[in-house]
Motif scaffolding. Structure first.
Motif, PDB file in Angstrom:
ATOM      1  N   GLU A 271       7.578  58.078  15.169  1.00 47.56           N
ATOM      2  CA  GLU A 271       8.276  56.824  14.928  1.00 47.56           C
ATOM      3  C   GLU A 271       7.250  55.773  14.533  1.00 47.56           C
ATOM      4  N   SER A 272       7.645  54.868  13.663  1.00 48.73           N
ATOM      5  CA  SER A 272       6.720  53.826  13.242  1.00 48.73           C
ATOM      6  C   SER A 272       7.476  52.520  13.066  1.00 48.73           C
ATOM      7  N   PHE A 273       6.851  51.433  13.565  1.00 43.27           N
ATOM      8  CA  PHE A 273       7.451  50.110  13.450  1.00 43.27           C
ATOM      9  C   PHE A 273       6.467  49.186  12.752  1.00 43.27           C
ATOM     10  N   GLN A 274       7.022  48.278  11.973  1.00 38.65           N
ATOM     11  CA  GLN A 274       6.169  47.388  11.192  1.00 38.65           C
ATOM     12  C   GLN A 274       5.362  46.467  12.082  1.00 38.65           C
ATOM     13  N   ASN A 275       5.977  46.004  13.169  1.00 39.92           N
ATOM     14  CA  ASN A 275       5.290  45.109  14.091  1.00 39.92           C
ATOM     15  C   ASN A 275       5.952  45.213  15.464  1.00 39.92           C
ATOM     16  N   CYS A 276       5.419  44.447  16.439  1.00 45.14           N
ATOM     17  CA  CYS A 276       5.932  44.519  17.810  1.00 45.14           C
ATOM     18  C   CYS A 276       7.341  43.935  17.918  1.00 45.14           C
ATOM     19  N   THR A 277       7.640  42.961  17.059  1.00 50.76           N
ATOM     20  CA  THR A 277       8.988  42.384  17.086  1.00 50.76           C
ATOM     21  C   THR A 277      10.026  43.457  16.797  1.00 50.76           C
ATOM     22  N   GLU A 278       9.739  44.267  15.787  1.00 47.76           N
ATOM     23  CA  GLU A 278      10.647  45.341  15.427  1.00 47.76           C
ATOM     24  C   GLU A 278      10.700  46.409  16.518  1.00 47.76           C
ATOM     25  N   MET A 279       9.514  46.732  17.104  1.00 42.52           N
ATOM     26  CA  MET A 279       9.486  47.765  18.143  1.00 42.52           C
ATOM     27  C   MET A 279      10.282  47.336  19.368  1.00 42.52           C
ATOM     28  N   ARG A 280      10.189  46.054  19.736  1.00 42.50           N
ATOM     29  CA  ARG A 280      10.860  45.592  20.951  1.00 42.50           C
ATOM     30  C   ARG A 280      12.376  45.598  20.816  1.00 42.50           C
ATOM     31  N   LYS A 281      12.862  45.640  19.585  1.00 49.16           N
ATOM     32  CA  LYS A 281      14.311  45.753  19.398  1.00 49.16           C
ATOM     33  C   LYS A 281      14.799  47.104  19.909  1.00 49.16           C
ATOM     34  N   VAL A 282      13.916  48.107  19.816  1.00 53.12           N
ATOM     35  CA  VAL A 282      14.258  49.454  20.281  1.00 53.12           C
ATOM     36  C   VAL A 282      13.699  49.713  21.677  1.00 53.12           C
ATOM     37  N   TYR A 283      12.441  49.249  21.881  1.00 54.33           N
ATOM     38  CA  TYR A 283      11.767  49.444  23.172  1.00 54.33           C
ATOM     39  C   TYR A 283      11.331  48.081  23.701  1.00 54.33           C
ATOM     40  N   PRO A 284      12.208  47.415  24.443  1.00 54.90           N
ATOM     41  CA  PRO A 284      11.944  46.036  24.905  1.00 54.90           C
ATOM     42  C   PRO A 284      10.633  45.860  25.667  1.00 54.90           C
ATOM     43  N   ASN A 285      10.205  46.880  26.379  1.00 45.10           N
ATOM     44  CA  ASN A 285       8.987  46.770  27.191  1.00 45.10           C
ATOM     45  C   ASN A 285       7.767  47.386  26.521  1.00 45.10           C
ATOM     46  N   GLY A 286       7.896  47.721  25.244  1.00 38.31           N
ATOM     47  CA  GLY A 286       6.792  48.386  24.575  1.00 38.31           C
ATOM     48  C   GLY A 286       6.758  49.859  24.930  1.00 38.31           C
ATOM     49  N   VAL A 287       5.680  50.542  24.524  1.00 38.69           N
ATOM     50  CA  VAL A 287       5.577  51.981  24.790  1.00 38.69           C
ATOM     51  C   VAL A 287       4.157  52.344  25.214  1.00 38.69           C
ATOM     52  N   PRO A 288       4.015  53.385  26.051  1.00 40.40           N
ATOM     53  CA  PRO A 288       2.682  53.853  26.454  1.00 40.40           C
ATOM     54  C   PRO A 288       2.069  54.704  25.353  1.00 40.40           C
ATOM     55  N   SER A 289       0.811  55.030  25.515  1.00 41.73           N
ATOM     56  CA  SER A 289       0.104  55.808  24.502  1.00 41.73           C
ATOM     57  C   SER A 289       0.656  57.218  24.347  1.00 41.73           C
TER      58      SER A 289
END
Length: 309
Positions: A271-289
Motif C-alpha cells: 500500500e502506498s499513500f502520498q502523504n500522512c494526511t491521506e494515510m490517516r484517512k485509512v489508518y488514523p493512528n498511523g502504522v508500524p514498520s
C-alpha cells in the motif's frame, strides 16, 4: 694415755667429717649431673619439636604453593578454553559503558549496540508503558559489566549500530535452550516481560526461541504483558504485525531506537499513500514498520512508526 685417746678421737672425727663431705659432694654432683641430663633432654626435645614444626610448615607451604599453581593452571586452562569456545562462536568480550534504553547499549569504547530480535518499550524520544522499567532493568543488569557480543548475520543497522546478541557468559552450546534461557540477556528481557520479540530477517537465529519465551511471559502476565495481549510496543505477537507470532518478519525496515533491523532500508509495502494526511484517512493512528503501508518517507522522526498522531 688420756692425751693419746683424745688425739685418736679427734682424728676419727676429722676422718668422719671428711668422709661426710666427700659423700655430700658426690650427691651434689650426681644431682647436678641429673639436672644437666634432664635439661639436655628437654633442649633436645625442644629442638626436635622446632625442627618438626619447621618441616611441617615447609610441607604445608609447599602443598599450598602446589595447590595455588594447580589452581592457576586450571584457571588459565579454563580461560583459554573459554576464549577458544568464544572464538568458535564468534563472541566478543566487551565492557558496557552505558545503557541508552532497554534494548540499546554503548560499549566502553563508544560503539552503540542494538539488541537483535527484541524490542523494549520506548523511553527516550517517546515514552511507552513499561519503557522506563525496561530501561532501568537493562541498566541494572548490564551497566559497567563485561558481557559477550554475538553477531547473527547483519553487522549493523542503517543507523550504524552494531546488531548483536548479548551473553552474560559463554555458552557451551549457543543453540541449547537452557543456556539461552540462563545466559543470554536478549532472552532474559523477553522471559521477564521487559521486551517483545521483534524479528527482522536475515537475523532470525533465535527468533523461534524469543517467540516461545514471549508467549510464556504473556501467559504469565509478566511485565509489559500485564497491559494487554498486545504488550506495550511493537513485536512479533501483535495481531497487526506481519509476523503474526511466527517468529519471522515480512518487513525489511530497520530500526531506530525501538526495533531492530538487518540494515536494509527496502520496504515491501503493498500500500502506498502520498502523504500522512491521506494515510490517516485509512489508518488514523498511523502504522508500524511491520505494516504493509509503512514507508520510511512518512516516518519523519525515525521511530519506526509512520504518520502517528
Amino acid at each position: 694415755m688420756k692425751i693419746i685417746k683424745t688425739i685418736l678421737i679427734i682424728a676419727v672425727l676429722l676422718i668422719s667429717s671428711s668422709c661426710s663431705k666427700d659423700t655430700s659432694d658426690s650427691k651434689t654432683k650426681a644431682i647436678n649431673r641429673e639436672k644437666q641430663e634432664v635439661a639436655a633432654e628437654k633442649a633436645k626435645e625442644k629442638a626436635d619439636a622446632e625442627e618438626k614444626a619447621k618441616a611441617e610448615e615447609a610441607r604445608i607451604a609447599e602443598e599450598k604453593a602446589s595447590a595455588e599453581k594447580a589452581a592457576q593452571e586450571k584457571q588459565e586452562a579454563a580461560k583459554q578454553s573459554q576464549e577458544e569456545l568464544a572464538k568458535s562462536l564468534g563472541l566478543e568480550l566487551i565492557t558496557v559503558g552505558r545503557v541508552v534504553d532497554g534494548d540499546t547499549i554503548v560499549t566502553s569504547d563508544g560503539r552503540k549496540v542494538r539488541l537483535v530480535g527484541v524490542n523494549t518499550p520506548e523511553s527516550t524520544t517517546r515514552h511507552e508503558q513499561y519503557g522506563k522499567e525496561a530501561s532501568n532493568y537493562t541498566n541494572s543488569k548490564l551497566n559497567g559489566k563485561q558481557v559477550w557480543l554475538q553477531k547473527d548475520v547483519s553487522e549493523t543497522d542503517r543507523y550504524g549500530r552494531l546488531l548483536r546478541i548479548v551473553w552474560f557468559n559463554v555458552p557451551s552450546n549457543d543453540m541449547d535452550e537452557n543456556e539461552i534461557r540462563t545466559k543470554m540477556f536478549n532472552a532474559d528481557l523477553v522471559l521477564s516481560g521487559y521486551a517483545e520479540p521483534s524479528t527482522y530477517p536475515p537475523d532470525v537465529k533465535y527468533s523461534d526461541y524469543f517467540v516461545k519465551f514471549a508467549r510464556e511471559a504473556r501467559e504469565a502476565n509478566k511485565g509489559l504483558w500485564a497491559f494487554g495481549t498486545q504488550g506495550t510496543t511493537k513485536g512479533d505477537l501483535d495481531s497487526s504485525s506481519g509476523n503474526n507470532g511466527a517468529g519471522t518478519s515480512t518487513s525489511g525496515n530497520t530500526s531506530n531506537g525501538s526495533t531492530s533491523g538487518s540494515g536494509s532500508s527496502t520496504n515491501s509495502s503493498s500500500e502506498s499513500f502520498q502523504n500522512c494526511t491521506e494515510m490517516r484517512k485509512v489508518y488514523p493512528n498511523g502504522v508500524p514498520s511491520t505494516h504493509p503501508a509503512y514507508e520510511a518517507r512518512h516516518d519523519r522522526d525515525k521511530d519506526n512508526w509512520a504518520c502517528e498522531q
